[in-house]
Design an enzyme around this catalytic site. Structure first.
Site, PDB file in Angstrom:
ATOM      1  N   GLU A  62       0.814  -1.214   0.000  1.00  0.00           N
ATOM      2  CA  GLU A  62       0.000   0.000   0.000  1.00  0.00           C
ATOM      3  C   GLU A  62       0.848   1.265   0.000  1.00  0.00           C
ATOM      4  O   GLU A  62       0.506   2.248  -0.649  1.00  0.00           O
ATOM      5  CB  GLU A  62      -0.967   0.005   1.186  1.00  0.00           C
ATOM      6  CG  GLU A  62      -2.136  -0.965   1.049  1.00  0.00           C
ATOM      7  CD  GLU A  62      -1.755  -2.411   1.315  1.00  0.00           C
ATOM      8  OE1 GLU A  62      -0.614  -2.658   1.756  1.00  0.00           O
ATOM      9  OE2 GLU A  62      -2.591  -3.303   1.089  1.00  0.00           O
ATOM     10  N   HIS A 131     -11.508  -5.396   8.553  1.00  0.00           N
ATOM     11  CA  HIS A 131     -12.319  -5.302   7.342  1.00  0.00           C
ATOM     12  C   HIS A 131     -13.593  -4.479   7.564  1.00  0.00           C
ATOM     13  O   HIS A 131     -14.486  -4.532   6.730  1.00  0.00           O
ATOM     14  CB  HIS A 131     -12.732  -6.696   6.857  1.00  0.00           C
ATOM     15  CG  HIS A 131     -11.617  -7.512   6.290  1.00  0.00           C
ATOM     16  ND1 HIS A 131     -10.625  -8.044   7.057  1.00  0.00           N
ATOM     17  CD2 HIS A 131     -11.342  -7.897   5.017  1.00  0.00           C
ATOM     18  CE1 HIS A 131      -9.790  -8.729   6.278  1.00  0.00           C
ATOM     19  NE2 HIS A 131     -10.203  -8.654   5.047  1.00  0.00           N
TER      20      HIS A 131
HETATM   21  C1  LIG Z   1      -1.851  -4.716   4.187  1.00  0.00           C
HETATM   22  C2  LIG Z   1      -2.859  -5.604   3.531  1.00  0.00           C
HETATM   23  N1  LIG Z   1      -3.247  -5.350   2.275  1.00  0.00           N
HETATM   24  C3  LIG Z   1      -4.165  -6.125   1.666  1.00  0.00           C
HETATM   25  C4  LIG Z   1      -4.703  -7.194   2.323  1.00  0.00           C
HETATM   26  C5  LIG Z   1      -5.767  -8.044   1.653  1.00  0.00           C
HETATM   27  N2  LIG Z   1      -5.226  -9.373   1.380  1.00  0.00           N
HETATM   28  C6  LIG Z   1      -5.426 -10.402   2.226  1.00  0.00           C
HETATM   29  S1  LIG Z   1      -4.594 -11.746   1.782  1.00  0.00           S
HETATM   30  C7  LIG Z   1      -3.957 -11.014   0.407  1.00  0.00           C
HETATM   31  C8  LIG Z   1      -3.030 -11.783  -0.479  1.00  0.00           C
HETATM   32  C9  LIG Z   1      -1.875 -12.326   0.280  1.00  0.00           C
HETATM   33  O1  LIG Z   1      -1.060 -13.054  -0.546  1.00  0.00           O
HETATM   34  P1  LIG Z   1       0.238 -13.783  -0.008  1.00  0.00           P
HETATM   35  O2  LIG Z   1       1.035 -12.847   0.838  1.00  0.00           O
HETATM   36  O3  LIG Z   1       0.919 -14.391  -1.166  1.00  0.00           O
HETATM   37  O4  LIG Z   1      -0.319 -14.908   0.959  1.00  0.00           O
HETATM   38  P2  LIG Z   1      -1.326 -16.106   0.658  1.00  0.00           P
HETATM   39  O5  LIG Z   1      -2.687 -15.639   1.093  1.00  0.00           O
HETATM   40  O6  LIG Z   1      -1.270 -16.441  -0.773  1.00  0.00           O
HETATM   41  O7  LIG Z   1      -0.883 -17.216   1.527  1.00  0.00           O
HETATM   42  C10 LIG Z   1      -4.411  -9.705   0.317  1.00  0.00           C
HETATM   43  C11 LIG Z   1      -4.096  -8.771  -0.778  1.00  0.00           C
HETATM   44  C12 LIG Z   1      -4.271  -7.428   3.644  1.00  0.00           C
HETATM   45  N3  LIG Z   1      -4.753  -8.455   4.360  1.00  0.00           N
HETATM   46  N4  LIG Z   1      -3.353  -6.635   4.220  1.00  0.00           N
END
Ligand SMILES: Cc1ncc(C[n+]2csc(CCOP(=O)(O)OP(=O)(O)O)c2C)c(N)n1
Lengths: 326, 383
Positions: A62, A131
């Site tokens: 972000e 959220h």
């Molecule tokens: C700071 C932040 N931005 C956006 C989100 C929304 N979000 C939740 S999980 C996710 C993807 C995460 O991907 P990754 O780090 O590869 O982990 P995975 O869920 O694939 O294990 C996003 C964008 C969040 N939780 N926190």
């Protein structure tokens, strides 16, 4: 057809489409905004039609999203940034508060930062932690930022385009639990000013001032109060920075009573600002102290408690009664 | 130079550069540390070999099977409306069980929100993981009981907490290690880069365990990085290693080695477990919008559980009775989880005001009292 009934989410989507069509400098940026169309589908289909250069999937960062949007704006673009959820704006808070808000003033007005930051905010959708928050006061407190929130599809459509056209940074809070509510949009209307409040329901006994997700609750409260013979005026503030105090003042001079309603915690919230200013402006018109209804000084609770946490019809009506009892 | 290539070279520089930036990185695919092939064959590795008894191998298998069963039960419970949301670990069992079983009791774990298998290894009752997904609490366990921190939803934050905790461990002169879990998407966050910086300069005993499951919701890993993730570590001054994240033995061996290195005072390691998220990002996600079924099919052939089963059977380490009794144990676990979730009470209204401060706060007390009186007014009216 110019007048359509659209869910608020679809109105935002149409608004972004219009903005991309109208101005080649408009860019959409954010996590998952491309193929997925955003987690709420606000950008659905836009990458397909405008390409990856205009609708930009970003890395999951972000601070990076807002920081690069600032750079793009300095280069003449008009980035519209999507933050996925309210609670995830804070990694970008530094860029928004220390950089985006202040650069225009620091450059003696020589540069403009037409960046829009869209944030789905508020509760009521049964989500997990981070959220459901309403951090609008944290942004409204910062000079240099403008903060707005539509409550219906027409405002969603028009206010977003006006925000994009604005040369100032605008934090655009979208009431996520209203995304699926349908109402009429006239895409050929001439919209009112972005920061003007609107009388959503005229009345004479007490004024309810709200914005975003709480406007609907206040309209329902006004309807319920009407059955008991009370005439409640509902204001949709639409903008939290600046605030259209004139419209509130006019209403309060008529009703003599004001209740401010928001989801965000009451403590140090926008209701406090409104109460203080209106007390100053309308001291001799007020029949009762300005009351506030909102969240508590506690973290937004787990989903199974949000019904208790969020101001509902009963709490709003209770405040109306208390105001009338003075 | 041929005519064609000259013509090609005259294309706008920027446009051609931009085009190449959307392609996959050209670097040759890095070597994975692997001890068990997708076909279930045991292979040797010069640096990371490991010698496990039949008992230990069966234990790893059991962990993976029970974790998968727990996970599928939770997914079903979400579909039945018992949970608001679920983040499935399907496909990531080997990465989690392998790394989780490498830990010592005094080590400390900082998970994200998908580490159900690691939680299992730490002895956290799986039903405790469900409270936050059901919406009855924001955590649901005491992190200090099992040295397993609360799930962290804001992406990347916990890597800094892990680093700070590890700095504390080092200050205390203890020989515990700390492990931070995060995803490939998280690797883009500033917090993660800062945790790499801090851990390196303070030589903190922390292992960064990145489960590269190829996707951050709809964004593929190429949207986060132009170099294989494990190579990031080099620029910060500590080693990085890529391990086959669907090979539980390799995950165990590599994590164990990284933890030992941390204990010896040699600082952080980045482990990239190369794996795949078989299901949706969460139950709210629709992966058909952004990825093809054939990709999943290719990864199904690398299933972490099947390959260990093949190996166990080939070596005669487990017989039919073992597998049958494990099936029964899975059923019992699933039933227990189902019943526990259904019986999970909603929190009391006033719970909102609990634990906001450790030392108390007059405003919270005032609002609690006001809200209690307000709620009581309904009871008086007989509503
Ligand atoms: C700071 C932040 N931005 C956006 C989100 C929304 N979000 C939740 S999980 C996710 C993807 C995460 O991907 P990754 O780090 O590869 O982990 P995975 O869920 O694939 O294990 C996003 C964008 C969040 N939780 N926190």
């Amino acid at each position: 057809m110019a007048v359509q009934k659209l869910p608020l989410a679809k109105a935002l989507n149409e608004s972004l489409r219009k903005a991309l069509e109208t101005d080649p400098k408009v860019l959409i940026m954010g996590e998952d905004v491309g193929k997925l169309g955003g987690v709420f589908r606000i950008t659905d289909g836009l990458q397909k039609d405008f390409g990856e250069d205009r609708v930009i999937d970003t890395p999951l960062a972000e601070s990076g999203i807002v920081g690069t949007a600032i750079g793009l704006a300095l280069r003449g673009y008009r980035p519209v940034v999507e933050i996925q959820f309210d609670g995830f704006v804070f990694p970008a808070y530094d860029q928004i508060v220390t950089q985006l808000a202040k650069m225009h003033a620091r450059a003696l007005g020589k540069i403009k930062l037409p960046v829009v930051i869209r944030i789905p905010y508020g509760g009521g959708i049964g989500a997990v932690e981070h959220h459901s928050e309403s951090p609008e006061a944290l942004f409204a407190h910062v000079a240099g930022l403008k903060v707005v929130s539509p409550s219906n599809s027409s405002d969603a459509y028009w206010m977003l385009q006006q925000a994009i056209q604005s040369d100032d940074p605008v934090i655009f809070f979208e009431p996520k639990r209203r995304y699926w509510d349908k109402s009429e949009v006239d895409t050929e209307a001439i919209p009112g000013p972005l920061h003007a409040a609107r009388v959503a329901q005229p009345g004479s006994d007490v004024t309810l001032a709200a914005y975003g997700p709480m406007v609907k609750v206040c309209l329902e409260a006004a309807a319920a109060a009407a059955e008991e013979g009370k005439s409640v005026e509902v204001l949709d503030l639409r903008s939290m920075s600046p605030i259209d105090f004139d419209t509130i003042q006019t209403s309060v001079e008529k009703t003599g009573r004001l209740v401010v309603v928001h989801e965000a915690p009451v403590f140090y919230g926008s209701g406090a600002e409104i109460a203080a200013r209106i007390t100053e402006r309308c001291f001799y018109h007020l029949e009762a102290p300005v009351l506030r209804v909102g969240g508590f000084h506690a973290p937004y609770p787990p989903a199974r408690l949000e019904e208790e946490y969020l101001p509902g019809l009963d709490r709003v009506l209770d405040a109306v009664d208390r105001s009338l009892a003075y | 130079m041929t005519v064609e290539s000259t013509a090609a070279a005259r294309k706008p520089r920027r446009a051609s550069k931009r085009a190449s930036a959307t392609k996959k990185p050209q670097s040759s695919e890095p070597q994975l540390v692997q001890l068990l092939t997708p076909e279930g064959e045991r292979v040797q590795h010069p640096e990371y070999d490991i010698d496990l008894s039949a008992d230990e191998l069966r234990g790893l298998y059991r962990d993976m099977v029970l974790t998968r069963r727990f996970d599928s039960e939770a997914t079903a419970l979400q579909r039945q409306g018992e949970l608001g949301l679920w983040a499935s670990l399907l496909g990531q069992e080997a990465a989690q069980i392998g790394s989780g079983r490498a830990l010592r009791d005094d080590d400390y774990v900082f998970p994200t929100y998908r580490e159900h298998g690691v939680a299992w290894c730490r002895g956290v009752d799986p039903t405790n993981l469900l409270g936050m997904f059901r919406g009855v609490n924001h955590g649901g366990w005491d992190p200090t009981t099992n040295n397993f921190h609360l799930y962290t939803i804001v992406i990347g934050s916990q890597t800094l907490h892990a680093t700070g905790y590890a700095m504390g461990v080092a200050k205390d002169g203890a020989d515990s290690a700390v492990i931070a879990y995060f995803g490939d998407g998280a690797s883009s966050q500033g917090d993660v880069a800062e945790s790499f910086t801090f851990s390196a300069v303070y030589n903190a005993p922390v292992v960064f365990f990145c489960q590269n499951n190829q996707w951050a919701i709809s964004e593929p890993t190429e949207r986060q990085t132009r170099v294989p993730l494990y190579q990031r570590a080099q620029g910060f001054g500590f080693p990085g290693v890529r391990v086959d994240g669907n090979d539980v033995l390799a995950c165990l061996a590599v994590t164990r080695s990284a933890l030992e290195r941390a204990r010896r005072g040699e600082g952080p390691t980045l482990v990239e477990a190369f794996t795949y998220r078989m299901g949706a990002h969460t139950t709210s996600d629709d992966p058909t919008k952004y990825r093809h079924d054939d990709e999943r099919a290719a990864w199904e052939a690398k299933d972490p559980i099947l390959r260990l089963r093949t190996y166990l059977e080939a070596e005669g380490h487990a017989d039919e009775a073992f597998f049958t009794s494990l099936d029964e144990e899975s059923d019992v676990l699933a039933k227990r989880v189902r019943e526990a979730v259904r019986a999970m009470p909603d929190p009391e209204d006033m719970a909102m005001f609990d634990h906001v401060y450790a030392d108390g706060h007059s405003l919270v007390d005032e609002e609690r009292a006001q809200f209690a009186a307000y709620q009581a007014s309904f009871a008086e009216e007989g509503n």
